[in-house]
Each structure stands twice: as C-alpha cells, then as structure tokens.
Motif scaffolding. Structure first.
Motif, PDB file in Angstrom:
ATOM      1  N   GLU A 116      42.137  48.320  45.001  1.00  0.00           N
ATOM      2  CA  GLU A 116      40.862  48.889  44.568  1.00  0.00           C
ATOM      3  C   GLU A 116      40.921  50.409  44.450  1.00  0.00           C
ATOM      4  O   GLU A 116      40.197  51.005  43.646  1.00  0.00           O
ATOM      5  CB  GLU A 116      39.749  48.424  45.510  1.00  0.00           C
ATOM      6  CG  GLU A 116      39.479  46.924  45.348  1.00  0.00           C
ATOM      7  CD  GLU A 116      38.469  46.348  46.325  1.00  0.00           C
ATOM      8  OE1 GLU A 116      38.079  47.066  47.273  1.00  0.00           O
ATOM      9  OE2 GLU A 116      38.074  45.183  46.140  1.00  0.00           O
ATOM     10  N   PHE A 119      41.494  51.530  41.070  1.00  0.00           N
ATOM     11  CA  PHE A 119      40.310  51.391  40.220  1.00  0.00           C
ATOM     12  C   PHE A 119      39.172  52.273  40.732  1.00  0.00           C
ATOM     13  O   PHE A 119      38.006  51.901  40.684  1.00  0.00           O
ATOM     14  CB  PHE A 119      39.872  49.923  40.178  1.00  0.00           C
ATOM     15  CG  PHE A 119      40.824  49.041  39.424  1.00  0.00           C
ATOM     16  CD1 PHE A 119      40.657  48.790  38.068  1.00  0.00           C
ATOM     17  CD2 PHE A 119      41.919  48.463  40.069  1.00  0.00           C
ATOM     18  CE1 PHE A 119      41.543  47.984  37.361  1.00  0.00           C
ATOM     19  CE2 PHE A 119      42.809  47.648  39.374  1.00  0.00           C
ATOM     20  CZ  PHE A 119      42.627  47.416  38.018  1.00  0.00           C
ATOM     21  N   HIS A 122      36.456  51.141  43.553  1.00  0.00           N
ATOM     22  CA  HIS A 122      35.402  50.159  43.278  1.00  0.00           C
ATOM     23  C   HIS A 122      35.892  48.745  43.560  1.00  0.00           C
ATOM     24  O   HIS A 122      37.079  48.445  43.407  1.00  0.00           O
ATOM     25  CB  HIS A 122      34.935  50.288  41.832  1.00  0.00           C
ATOM     26  CG  HIS A 122      34.378  51.630  41.507  1.00  0.00           C
ATOM     27  ND1 HIS A 122      33.194  52.089  42.033  1.00  0.00           N
ATOM     28  CD2 HIS A 122      34.868  52.640  40.743  1.00  0.00           C
ATOM     29  CE1 HIS A 122      32.961  53.317  41.589  1.00  0.00           C
ATOM     30  NE2 HIS A 122      33.959  53.678  40.801  1.00  0.00           N
ATOM     31  N   MET A 124      36.887  44.911  43.364  1.00  0.00           N
ATOM     32  CA  MET A 124      37.396  44.052  42.303  1.00  0.00           C
ATOM     33  C   MET A 124      36.394  42.950  41.983  1.00  0.00           C
ATOM     34  O   MET A 124      36.353  42.444  40.854  1.00  0.00           O
ATOM     35  CB  MET A 124      38.742  43.442  42.708  1.00  0.00           C
ATOM     36  CG  MET A 124      39.872  44.454  42.835  1.00  0.00           C
ATOM     37  SD  MET A 124      40.111  45.471  41.350  1.00  0.00           S
ATOM     38  CE  MET A 124      40.696  44.236  40.185  1.00  0.00           C
ATOM     39  N   ILE A 127      34.148  44.518  39.422  1.00  0.00           N
ATOM     40  CA  ILE A 127      34.870  44.736  38.162  1.00  0.00           C
ATOM     41  C   ILE A 127      35.106  43.425  37.424  1.00  0.00           C
ATOM     42  O   ILE A 127      34.830  43.308  36.224  1.00  0.00           O
ATOM     43  CB  ILE A 127      36.211  45.458  38.444  1.00  0.00           C
ATOM     44  CG1 ILE A 127      35.934  46.908  38.882  1.00  0.00           C
ATOM     45  CG2 ILE A 127      37.117  45.420  37.216  1.00  0.00           C
ATOM     46  CD1 ILE A 127      37.143  47.625  39.439  1.00  0.00           C
ATOM     47  N   THR A 128      35.609  42.426  38.153  1.00  0.00           N
ATOM     48  CA  THR A 128      35.890  41.147  37.483  1.00  0.00           C
ATOM     49  C   THR A 128      34.597  40.399  37.155  1.00  0.00           C
ATOM     50  O   THR A 128      34.539  39.665  36.165  1.00  0.00           O
ATOM     51  CB  THR A 128      36.820  40.269  38.339  1.00  0.00           C
ATOM     52  OG1 THR A 128      36.243  40.064  39.631  1.00  0.00           O
ATOM     53  CG2 THR A 128      38.190  40.922  38.499  1.00  0.00           C
ATOM     54  N   LEU A 149      34.159  54.383  35.494  1.00  0.00           N
ATOM     55  CA  LEU A 149      35.217  53.374  35.344  1.00  0.00           C
ATOM     56  C   LEU A 149      35.715  53.275  33.911  1.00  0.00           C
ATOM     57  O   LEU A 149      36.847  52.886  33.667  1.00  0.00           O
ATOM     58  CB  LEU A 149      34.720  52.000  35.822  1.00  0.00           C
ATOM     59  CG  LEU A 149      35.193  51.552  37.206  1.00  0.00           C
ATOM     60  CD1 LEU A 149      34.599  50.213  37.577  1.00  0.00           C
ATOM     61  CD2 LEU A 149      36.713  51.506  37.296  1.00  0.00           C
ATOM     62  N   ASN A 152      38.807  55.086  33.468  1.00  0.00           N
ATOM     63  CA  ASN A 152      39.935  54.664  34.307  1.00  0.00           C
ATOM     64  C   ASN A 152      40.915  53.831  33.478  1.00  0.00           C
ATOM     65  O   ASN A 152      40.554  52.801  32.912  1.00  0.00           O
ATOM     66  CB  ASN A 152      39.385  53.843  35.491  1.00  0.00           C
ATOM     67  CG  ASN A 152      40.464  53.388  36.456  1.00  0.00           C
ATOM     68  OD1 ASN A 152      41.316  52.584  36.108  1.00  0.00           O
ATOM     69  ND2 ASN A 152      40.413  53.888  37.677  1.00  0.00           N
ATOM     70  N   TYR A 154      43.462  51.971  34.333  1.00  0.00           N
ATOM     71  CA  TYR A 154      43.728  50.624  34.849  1.00  0.00           C
ATOM     72  C   TYR A 154      42.611  49.671  34.438  1.00  0.00           C
ATOM     73  O   TYR A 154      42.869  48.535  34.032  1.00  0.00           O
ATOM     74  CB  TYR A 154      43.883  50.635  36.370  1.00  0.00           C
ATOM     75  CG  TYR A 154      45.125  51.350  36.834  1.00  0.00           C
ATOM     76  CD1 TYR A 154      46.380  50.781  36.653  1.00  0.00           C
ATOM     77  CD2 TYR A 154      45.048  52.600  37.434  1.00  0.00           C
ATOM     78  CE1 TYR A 154      47.530  51.446  37.061  1.00  0.00           C
ATOM     79  CE2 TYR A 154      46.191  53.268  37.841  1.00  0.00           C
ATOM     80  CZ  TYR A 154      47.423  52.688  37.655  1.00  0.00           C
ATOM     81  OH  TYR A 154      48.561  53.335  38.051  1.00  0.00           O
ATOM     82  N   PHE A 155      41.370  50.161  34.512  1.00  0.00           N
ATOM     83  CA  PHE A 155      40.252  49.322  34.104  1.00  0.00           C
ATOM     84  C   PHE A 155      40.318  49.032  32.602  1.00  0.00           C
ATOM     85  O   PHE A 155      40.090  47.894  32.171  1.00  0.00           O
ATOM     86  CB  PHE A 155      38.911  49.983  34.444  1.00  0.00           C
ATOM     87  CG  PHE A 155      37.745  49.226  33.879  1.00  0.00           C
ATOM     88  CD1 PHE A 155      37.351  48.021  34.433  1.00  0.00           C
ATOM     89  CD2 PHE A 155      37.071  49.699  32.756  1.00  0.00           C
ATOM     90  CE1 PHE A 155      36.290  47.286  33.886  1.00  0.00           C
ATOM     91  CE2 PHE A 155      36.012  48.985  32.210  1.00  0.00           C
ATOM     92  CZ  PHE A 155      35.623  47.781  32.773  1.00  0.00           C
ATOM     93  N   LEU A 158      42.974  46.444  32.044  1.00  0.00           N
ATOM     94  CA  LEU A 158      42.552  45.146  32.564  1.00  0.00           C
ATOM     95  C   LEU A 158      41.531  44.511  31.624  1.00  0.00           C
ATOM     96  O   LEU A 158      41.611  43.310  31.316  1.00  0.00           O
ATOM     97  CB  LEU A 158      41.955  45.306  33.965  1.00  0.00           C
ATOM     98  CG  LEU A 158      41.394  44.027  34.604  1.00  0.00           C
ATOM     99  CD1 LEU A 158      42.487  42.977  34.783  1.00  0.00           C
ATOM    100  CD2 LEU A 158      40.742  44.349  35.945  1.00  0.00           C
ATOM    101  N   GLN A 159      40.583  45.299  31.153  1.00  0.00           N
ATOM    102  CA  GLN A 159      39.575  44.775  30.235  1.00  0.00           C
ATOM    103  C   GLN A 159      40.224  44.248  28.957  1.00  0.00           C
ATOM    104  O   GLN A 159      39.885  43.159  28.474  1.00  0.00           O
ATOM    105  CB  GLN A 159      38.563  45.874  29.893  1.00  0.00           C
ATOM    106  CG  GLN A 159      37.498  45.432  28.908  1.00  0.00           C
ATOM    107  CD  GLN A 159      36.409  46.476  28.737  1.00  0.00           C
ATOM    108  OE1 GLN A 159      35.521  46.581  29.566  1.00  0.00           O
ATOM    109  NE2 GLN A 159      36.485  47.260  27.675  1.00  0.00           N
TER     110      GLN A 159
END
Length: 202
Positions: A116, A119, A122, A124, A127-128, A149, A152, A154-155, A158-159
């Motif tokens: 976390e 990210f 924040h 997970m 976020i998820t 975010l 970010n 990484y976010f 991931l998205q």
C-alpha cells in the motif's frame, strides 16, 4: 521468450505432456523442487534457472490449465510487459493441447503495508473496490479515490491492466497476489480472469 528449455535438464520432459494425469505431474515436481504456493487449480514450485530462482506453476486440473493459458496470453502481451506491474513470464508449455505449466520470474513476498505504500499509503480494498465499480460490478459500497492517486504510476498501470485485460479487481486487494520483483510491486497471479471464471463456473 528464452530459447533454452525452462524445465531442469534432469527432468523427464514427457511427464509434462497433456497425456499424463495432472496428479502425476504434480507428484513428479514435488519430489524434485520446493513447493512455494498452492491454490485450488495450480501448484507453484521454485526452480533454478540460468543461475537464479524462478517459479514453475503446474496445473492441478483443467481450471489450472485454463489459468495457465490466460496467464501466458496476458503476460506475453507487449503492452502489459511495458507497464512493469506484472511478473515477467519466461516460457510456457506450447507443445500440449493446453499449457500444463508456465514458467516465470521469482518475486519476493510483500506485506500489505509495504504494498500500500507504493500506492501512496491508500488501502488496496479502496483501490480495488473503485476499479470494481468501474467494471460495473454491483457493490453495496460506492468507492471514491483521492485525486492524488490519479498521479500515481502504480495506480495508473493497475487500472490499465484490470480494465483492459478483464481481471477481477477484488482479487488484487490482498498482498498474497503480489510480490516484489527488482524492488517493485508486481502482480504474480493473473490467470484468474473474468473469462476463465465464466468458462469454468468459478
């Protein structure tokens, strides 16, 4: 993909064709390698390869084979490789009717807190949950994320991966599905997609 064979040179390659029972392949690996993970559909073993530790995932059943196939297709995609948020694949079984195994780099375990931190600290779950909402999944909770975010990396990656490749975002809330590779967080289990879930009635 690397050209040299991924299975250790002293292993019987014929064990890993699709005419051999799933259980036989698993037992053969257990006698020769350290088991580092087990799920309902696949078993993961640590094996040496070109002087480093790597992971060989072997299907326990047809569901596991479907996950190997989905994982091989996703991880072989040039765009998803470029995000750096998934564990690199080395090779997979291309000689059978379905991939009995997939071979990938080894990632160290990561704690929930450390994950976390990448990210922005924040959760997970938030976020998820937000990504689940974007996928149109019904939820009792409407998740919102802080504006920061969106800046970010990484976010953002991931998205992209979740939305473009049909991954159930909720599976990525737990650190168990992540690892550390070269100091960066990576998804280590990506075979359970919305498509494989529908295919085998998960």
């Amino acid at each position: 993909l690397f050209e040299s064979p991924p299975l250790p040179s002293d292993w019987d390659k014929d064990i890993y064709n699709d005419r051999i029972p799933f259980k036989t392949r698993i037992e053969y690996a257990k006698e020769r390698a350290q088991q580092v993970g087990v799920g309902s559909s696949r078993v993961a073993f640590k094996i040496p390869y070109q002087g480093r530790d790597t992971v060989l995932k072997i299907a326990k059943n047809r569901k596991g084979a479907a996950q190997n196939e989905a994982e091989a297709q996703i991880l072989d995609d040039w765009y998803i490789k470029s995000t750096g948020i998934v564990i690199p694949v080395i090779d997979y079984d291309e000689t059978s009717n379905y991939p009995t195994w997939i071979h990938m780099e080894y990632a160290q375990r990561i704690t929930q807190k450390r994950l976390e931190n990448f990210f922005g600290g924040h959760s997970m779950e938030m976020i998820t949950g937000y990504l689940d909402n974007l996928q149109g999944r019904r939820s009792f909770t409407k998740y919102e994320i802080p504006e920061e975010l969106h800046e970010n990396d990484y976010f953002a990656n991931l998205q992209d991966v979740v939305l473009n490749y049909g991954l159930p975002a909720a599976d990525l809330a737990r650190a168990a599905n992540w690892g550390l590779y070269k100091g960066q967080p990576v998804i280590v289990d990506i075979g359970f997609t919305n498509e494989t879930a529908k295919l085998y009635g998960f």
